[in-house]
Design a protein around this motif. Sequence first.
Motif, PDB file in Angstrom:
ATOM      1  N   LEU A  49       0.834  -1.198   0.000  1.00  0.00           N
ATOM      2  CA  LEU A  49       0.000   0.000   0.000  1.00  0.00           C
ATOM      3  C   LEU A  49       0.872   1.253   0.000  1.00  0.00           C
ATOM      4  O   LEU A  49       0.643   2.188  -0.777  1.00  0.00           O
ATOM      5  CB  LEU A  49      -0.933  -0.001   1.212  1.00  0.00           C
ATOM      6  CG  LEU A  49      -1.746   1.275   1.423  1.00  0.00           C
ATOM      7  CD1 LEU A  49      -2.686   1.521   0.251  1.00  0.00           C
ATOM      8  CD2 LEU A  49      -2.534   1.196   2.741  1.00  0.00           C
ATOM      9  N   ALA A  50       1.887   1.269   0.865  1.00  0.00           N
ATOM     10  CA  ALA A  50       2.792   2.423   0.945  1.00  0.00           C
ATOM     11  C   ALA A  50       3.483   2.657  -0.392  1.00  0.00           C
ATOM     12  O   ALA A  50       3.543   3.798  -0.884  1.00  0.00           O
ATOM     13  CB  ALA A  50       3.822   2.192   2.047  1.00  0.00           C
ATOM     14  N   LYS A  51       3.995   1.604  -0.997  1.00  0.00           N
ATOM     15  CA  LYS A  51       4.711   1.735  -2.267  1.00  0.00           C
ATOM     16  C   LYS A  51       3.772   2.129  -3.403  1.00  0.00           C
ATOM     17  O   LYS A  51       4.164   2.873  -4.307  1.00  0.00           O
ATOM     18  CB  LYS A  51       5.415   0.418  -2.600  1.00  0.00           C
ATOM     19  CG  LYS A  51       6.577   0.087  -1.675  1.00  0.00           C
ATOM     20  CD  LYS A  51       7.162  -1.278  -2.016  1.00  0.00           C
ATOM     21  CE  LYS A  51       8.281  -1.658  -1.055  1.00  0.00           C
ATOM     22  NZ  LYS A  51       8.813  -3.017  -1.361  1.00  0.00           N
ATOM     23  N   THR A  52       2.541   1.646  -3.356  1.00  0.00           N
ATOM     24  CA  THR A  52       1.568   1.993  -4.395  1.00  0.00           C
ATOM     25  C   THR A  52       1.220   3.474  -4.325  1.00  0.00           C
ATOM     26  O   THR A  52       1.167   4.157  -5.359  1.00  0.00           O
ATOM     27  CB  THR A  52       0.299   1.135  -4.254  1.00  0.00           C
ATOM     28  OG1 THR A  52       0.648  -0.254  -4.372  1.00  0.00           O
ATOM     29  CG2 THR A  52      -0.719   1.482  -5.324  1.00  0.00           C
ATOM     30  N   ILE A  53       0.988   3.972  -3.121  1.00  0.00           N
ATOM     31  CA  ILE A  53       0.708   5.403  -2.963  1.00  0.00           C
ATOM     32  C   ILE A  53       1.895   6.222  -3.443  1.00  0.00           C
ATOM     33  O   ILE A  53       1.745   7.254  -4.103  1.00  0.00           O
ATOM     34  CB  ILE A  53       0.370   5.729  -1.495  1.00  0.00           C
ATOM     35  CG1 ILE A  53      -0.958   5.071  -1.096  1.00  0.00           C
ATOM     36  CG2 ILE A  53       0.294   7.241  -1.277  1.00  0.00           C
ATOM     37  CD1 ILE A  53      -1.268   5.165   0.391  1.00  0.00           C
ATOM     38  N   MET A  54       3.091   5.755  -3.134  1.00  0.00           N
ATOM     39  CA  MET A  54       4.302   6.494  -3.484  1.00  0.00           C
ATOM     40  C   MET A  54       4.608   6.422  -4.977  1.00  0.00           C
ATOM     41  O   MET A  54       5.347   7.248  -5.503  1.00  0.00           O
ATOM     42  CB  MET A  54       5.485   5.926  -2.684  1.00  0.00           C
ATOM     43  CG  MET A  54       6.688   6.834  -2.630  1.00  0.00           C
ATOM     44  SD  MET A  54       6.318   8.369  -1.767  1.00  0.00           S
ATOM     45  CE  MET A  54       7.320   9.522  -2.706  1.00  0.00           C
ATOM     46  N   GLY A  55       4.020   5.455  -5.670  1.00  0.00           N
ATOM     47  CA  GLY A  55       4.282   5.311  -7.096  1.00  0.00           C
ATOM     48  C   GLY A  55       5.404   4.352  -7.417  1.00  0.00           C
ATOM     49  O   GLY A  55       5.947   4.365  -8.523  1.00  0.00           O
ATOM     50  N   LEU A  56       5.740   3.494  -6.456  1.00  0.00           N
ATOM     51  CA  LEU A  56       6.823   2.532  -6.645  1.00  0.00           C
ATOM     52  C   LEU A  56       6.317   1.157  -7.053  1.00  0.00           C
ATOM     53  O   LEU A  56       7.109   0.237  -7.245  1.00  0.00           O
ATOM     54  CB  LEU A  56       7.641   2.415  -5.349  1.00  0.00           C
ATOM     55  CG  LEU A  56       8.278   3.716  -4.855  1.00  0.00           C
ATOM     56  CD1 LEU A  56       8.969   3.489  -3.522  1.00  0.00           C
ATOM     57  CD2 LEU A  56       9.253   4.260  -5.887  1.00  0.00           C
ATOM     58  N   GLU A  57       5.000   1.008  -7.167  1.00  0.00           N
ATOM     59  CA  GLU A  57       4.389  -0.244  -7.602  1.00  0.00           C
ATOM     60  C   GLU A  57       3.548   0.027  -8.835  1.00  0.00           C
ATOM     61  O   GLU A  57       2.698   0.928  -8.836  1.00  0.00           O
ATOM     62  CB  GLU A  57       3.509  -0.834  -6.494  1.00  0.00           C
ATOM     63  CG  GLU A  57       4.275  -1.409  -5.319  1.00  0.00           C
ATOM     64  CD  GLU A  57       4.783  -2.818  -5.599  1.00  0.00           C
ATOM     65  OE1 GLU A  57       4.392  -3.397  -6.622  1.00  0.00           O
ATOM     66  OE2 GLU A  57       5.560  -3.325  -4.781  1.00  0.00           O
ATOM     67  N   ASP A  58       3.757  -0.750  -9.873  1.00  0.00           N
ATOM     68  CA  ASP A  58       2.958  -0.618 -11.088  1.00  0.00           C
ATOM     69  C   ASP A  58       1.786  -1.596 -11.050  1.00  0.00           C
ATOM     70  O   ASP A  58       1.790  -2.578 -10.304  1.00  0.00           O
ATOM     71  CB  ASP A  58       3.811  -0.903 -12.331  1.00  0.00           C
ATOM     72  CG  ASP A  58       4.929   0.119 -12.507  1.00  0.00           C
ATOM     73  OD1 ASP A  58       4.705   1.293 -12.162  1.00  0.00           O
ATOM     74  OD2 ASP A  58       6.013  -0.271 -12.983  1.00  0.00           O
ATOM     75  N   GLY A  59       0.802  -1.337 -11.893  1.00  0.00           N
ATOM     76  CA  GLY A  59      -0.273  -2.304 -12.096  1.00  0.00           C
ATOM     77  C   GLY A  59      -1.434  -2.212 -11.138  1.00  0.00           C
ATOM     78  O   GLY A  59      -2.317  -3.071 -11.171  1.00  0.00           O
TER      79      GLY A  59
END
Length: 218
Positions: A49-59
Amino acid sequence: MNGDTHILQVSQLTKAYRHQVIFRNLNLVINKGEWVGVIGDNGSGKSTLAKTIMGLEDGAEGYIYLGNRSKDHFSRNEWVQEVQLVTQYTRNALDPTKKIRELLLEPLRLFQLANKKEGLAKIGQMLESCSLSLDLLDQRPREISGGQYQRICIALALLVQPKLMICDEATASLDMINELRIIELLKRNTEMAVLFISHNQELVTRVCDRCIYMRKFL
């Protein structure tokens, strides 16, 4: 959506790795100055969740807004200035070839927050707030202790003056005294919202305004 009070709004956020759903239709709102805690079992998707908000997770599917503006309408640098992520201690977080002084001055130059003289003054104040010596400025990341390294990462994030800081086990590697000092430091910025992810449920419930619990998706 009320952009006057909401710092972050996550709506219908879904993330999966191949056939494994990490979270589905996740909704989250964080207001100005609010501390929202995230707790849950290993594998429940807290760090994702943290990485997705930060933009470090694609998809990921869904919507992320900062204020009343979609994340899709931010450049990478704009988003990083508004949202900072500090993770648990890792030696990969800082460029090992640069001195601490260079690392701390870099975001101040990048975001035009201060000239060199003003920047060094800000850095000195920040290091003092983090109980760190000015002597560290002439050292490189590999030359300092793990606790010092972690506090430098936190200082670096705070110097950017973000609207939202995401702390993913950011204080877990600190001793109790320094952990409390860092939390007190973060609390002084009453305008900054904090998403505080930790395995320490007692700490989360003590320092956060409210908490969410994430379960592993079955």
